[in-house]
Design a protein around this motif. Sequence first.
Motif, PDB file in Angstrom:
ATOM      1  N   ASN A 150      70.287-112.205 -53.567  1.00 24.49           N
ATOM      2  CA  ASN A 150      69.347-111.238 -52.634  1.00 24.49           C
ATOM      3  C   ASN A 150      68.417-110.317 -53.235  1.00 24.49           C
ATOM      4  O   ASN A 150      68.075-109.334 -52.657  1.00 24.49           O
ATOM      5  CB  ASN A 150      70.406-110.550 -51.947  1.00 24.49           C
ATOM      6  N   HIS A 151      68.018-110.562 -54.229  1.00 27.47           N
ATOM      7  CA  HIS A 151      66.677-109.988 -54.877  1.00 27.47           C
ATOM      8  C   HIS A 151      65.612-110.998 -55.315  1.00 27.47           C
ATOM      9  O   HIS A 151      65.948-112.055 -55.934  1.00 27.47           O
ATOM     10  CB  HIS A 151      67.191-109.319 -56.314  1.00 27.47           C
ATOM     11  N   LEU A 232      68.857-116.130 -51.702  1.00 24.95           N
ATOM     12  CA  LEU A 232      68.175-115.098 -50.863  1.00 24.95           C
ATOM     13  C   LEU A 232      68.784-115.459 -49.413  1.00 24.95           C
ATOM     14  O   LEU A 232      68.562-116.329 -48.843  1.00 24.95           O
ATOM     15  CB  LEU A 232      66.717-115.249 -50.818  1.00 24.95           C
ATOM     16  N   SER A 233      69.165-114.502 -48.633  1.00 29.14           N
ATOM     17  CA  SER A 233      69.788-114.877 -47.471  1.00 29.14           C
ATOM     18  C   SER A 233      69.347-113.697 -46.573  1.00 29.14           C
ATOM     19  O   SER A 233      69.174-113.797 -45.037  1.00 29.14           O
ATOM     20  CB  SER A 233      71.294-114.754 -47.221  1.00 29.14           C
ATOM     21  N   LYS A 234      68.783-112.513 -47.061  1.00 27.02           N
ATOM     22  CA  LYS A 234      68.359-111.386 -46.261  1.00 27.02           C
ATOM     23  C   LYS A 234      66.905-111.841 -45.495  1.00 27.02           C
ATOM     24  O   LYS A 234      66.270-112.353 -46.334  1.00 27.02           O
ATOM     25  CB  LYS A 234      68.013-110.169 -46.971  1.00 27.02           C
TER      26      LYS A 234
END
Lengths: 291, 292
Positions: A150-151, A232-234
Motif C-alpha cells: 500500500n505504498h 495497492l488496495s487503498k
Amino acid sequence: MENGNMRGREAGGLKKKLVTALGTLVIVVFFIFYMIPFFLVILNSFKQKADILRAPFSFAVKKGYSLENFVEAFTKMNFIRAFGNSLFVTGLSTFFVIVLSAMVAYYFTRAKDKFSTVFFAMMAASMIIPFQAIMIPLVAIYGGQLGILNHRLALVFFHVGFGMSMSVFIYQGFIKSNIPLSLEEAAYLDGCTNFQTFTKVVFPLLKPTTATLVILNAMAYWNDYLLPSLVLSKKELLTLPLSTYMFYGTYSADYGVVMAALVLTIAPLLVMYIFLQNQIISGVVAGAVKS
Amino acid sequence: MGRTSSQKLKNLCTFALPGVLVFVLVVIVPFLYGFYITLTDWDGVSAVKNFVGFSNYKVVFSDSEFWKSMLLTIRYVIFSVLLVNIVAFFFAYLLTSGIKGQNFLRAGFFIPNLIGGVVLGFIWQFIFSNALVRLGKGAGIGIFSKSWLANEHLAFWTLVIVTVWQLSGYMMLIYIAGFTGLSTDVLEAASIDGATGWTRMRYIILPLMVPSFVICIFLTLSRAFMVYDINLTLTGGEPYGSTILVAMHVYNKAFTSRQYGVGQAEALFLFVLVAVVSGIQVYMGKKKEVEA
C-alpha cells in the motif's frame, strides 16, 4: 519470339495484380474485424443505455448522443487521480530500471569477474519463472513481515526488480557488440573516473537500446494489473487498470458509463501511439528479437 | 575498468550492487522463500506457521480442481499458440507483399497489444454477452443468440479468440521483421530455378523463417501459460468454474482459500512445466535452425 515473351510477361503481371488485389481484400476484411471491438466501444460510449441494449451496432439512436457518460465515468472512477498514480508509478519504475540495469549490464560486460558470471546467469535463468511462482511469497514477505504494501514506492521497487533481468540482458548484448573498449580507455586517459566514463561516454551511446527498453518497460508497467492489485488496495492509490477494474465491478450494468470508462482508459495509449508509432513498433520488435 | 582491487570493489558497489540487490530482493529471495512456504500450513494471516513437511505436495496431487485447470491451460496454450502464429504469419506474409497502405494496416493490427488485458477482457465481455447476442437475435444467427460466456464449452473459445486478437499483431511484427530480413539474392535464385508458390514457401521461405518461429512460439507460450488478466475480466472463471486457468487457480488457492502452502506448491508445478516446455521448444528450434 519477342512477342511471345512480352505476352507471357503481361499475363504474369495480370496474375500478380489479381493475387495482390485478392490479398488486399482479405487483409482489409480481417482489419475491419480487428477494429470492430474498438469501434463498438467508442460508438456506444456516446449512447444511452436503452439505445445500447436495443441496437449496439447501430448509429441510429432514439435518445440522442451525449457526453454524459464521459462526465460520469470521469468523476466516478476518479480518472485524474488514477491517471496520476499510473503516471507516477510507470515513470519512476521506468527511470530506475533503465538507470540501474544499464549500470549493471556495463559492470557485467567489463568486469568479467565471478560476481558478474554468477548473477548474469541467475538473471538469465530467472526470466522463465512465471510471476505466479513469486507472487505468493512476495506478498508474504513484504505484506506480512515488513508491512510495506500500500505504498506506490513499494510497487515501483517491485516493478524495477521484475524488469531488471530483461533490461540487463538486452543492454549487455548491446554493450558487448557495439561499444568499443578503446573509447573508454581514451576517456580514462583524459582523466575521467569510471563513473564519469559511464555517464558521459557509455550511457549516451546506449541511446537506441535505451529507447527500446523505455518503451517495453513502460508499456508493461502501465498495463500491469496483477502485481499492482496485490500491492495497492487503498482507493487513493489505485492505478488506471485497477480503478477500471473496480469501476466495472460497481457499474457493470450501466453500459454507457462503462463504455466511456473504457474509452477514457484507452485514449491516452492511443494518443501516445499516434505520436510514437514507429518507435513503439521498432522497439517491440527489437526487444523480442534480442531477448 | 578498475585496476586495483579497492577500485574494483568500488566499481562493484556503484555499478552492479544497487541493481543486483533490487533483483535479488524482489525475485530471488521470494522465489527461495516460496519453497519454505510450501512446507508450512500458513494461511497468510496468522503469526504461526506450522512445519508440515511435504504434505502440501500430496494435497496438490489430490487437488482435482488444480489438475482440471492445468489441463484446461494446456489446451488453451496449444490452441492459442497455433492460432496466434498461423494468423500472425499469414498477416505478415500479406503485409510484406507490397499492398498499398501496409504500414497503416500493420500499425492497426498491433493496437490490441498496446492495451492491457483488463480492458480488453471488458471490451469483449460486452461484445460476447451483449452486442453479439443482439446481432444473433436480430439476424437470426443461432450460434450468437445466447451469450457464449454463459456456455461452458463456448466460454473457453472466447478466451482463445481474444488471445489471438491480442497477440497476433505483436507476433506479426516479428514475422514481418523476418520476412524483410530474407535475402533477396536467395529468393531470386530460387525463382530463377523455378521455385514458385508453395514450393518456394515450403523449401525456401519456411526454413529461413525458423528463427522468427522460435522467438514467436517462445513468446506466445510463456504469455499463454501465465495469462490472468483476460481470464479475470472476460470470463472470471465462469460459467460454473469451467474456465479457470491455472494462474487464476493458484491465485484463488492462496488469496481466496488462504492455503498459501498449497498455492505456492501448485505455482512451482506451473514453473517446472513452463521451464520444461520452453526449454524443449528453444532446443528443438535451435536444432532446426542449424539444419536449415
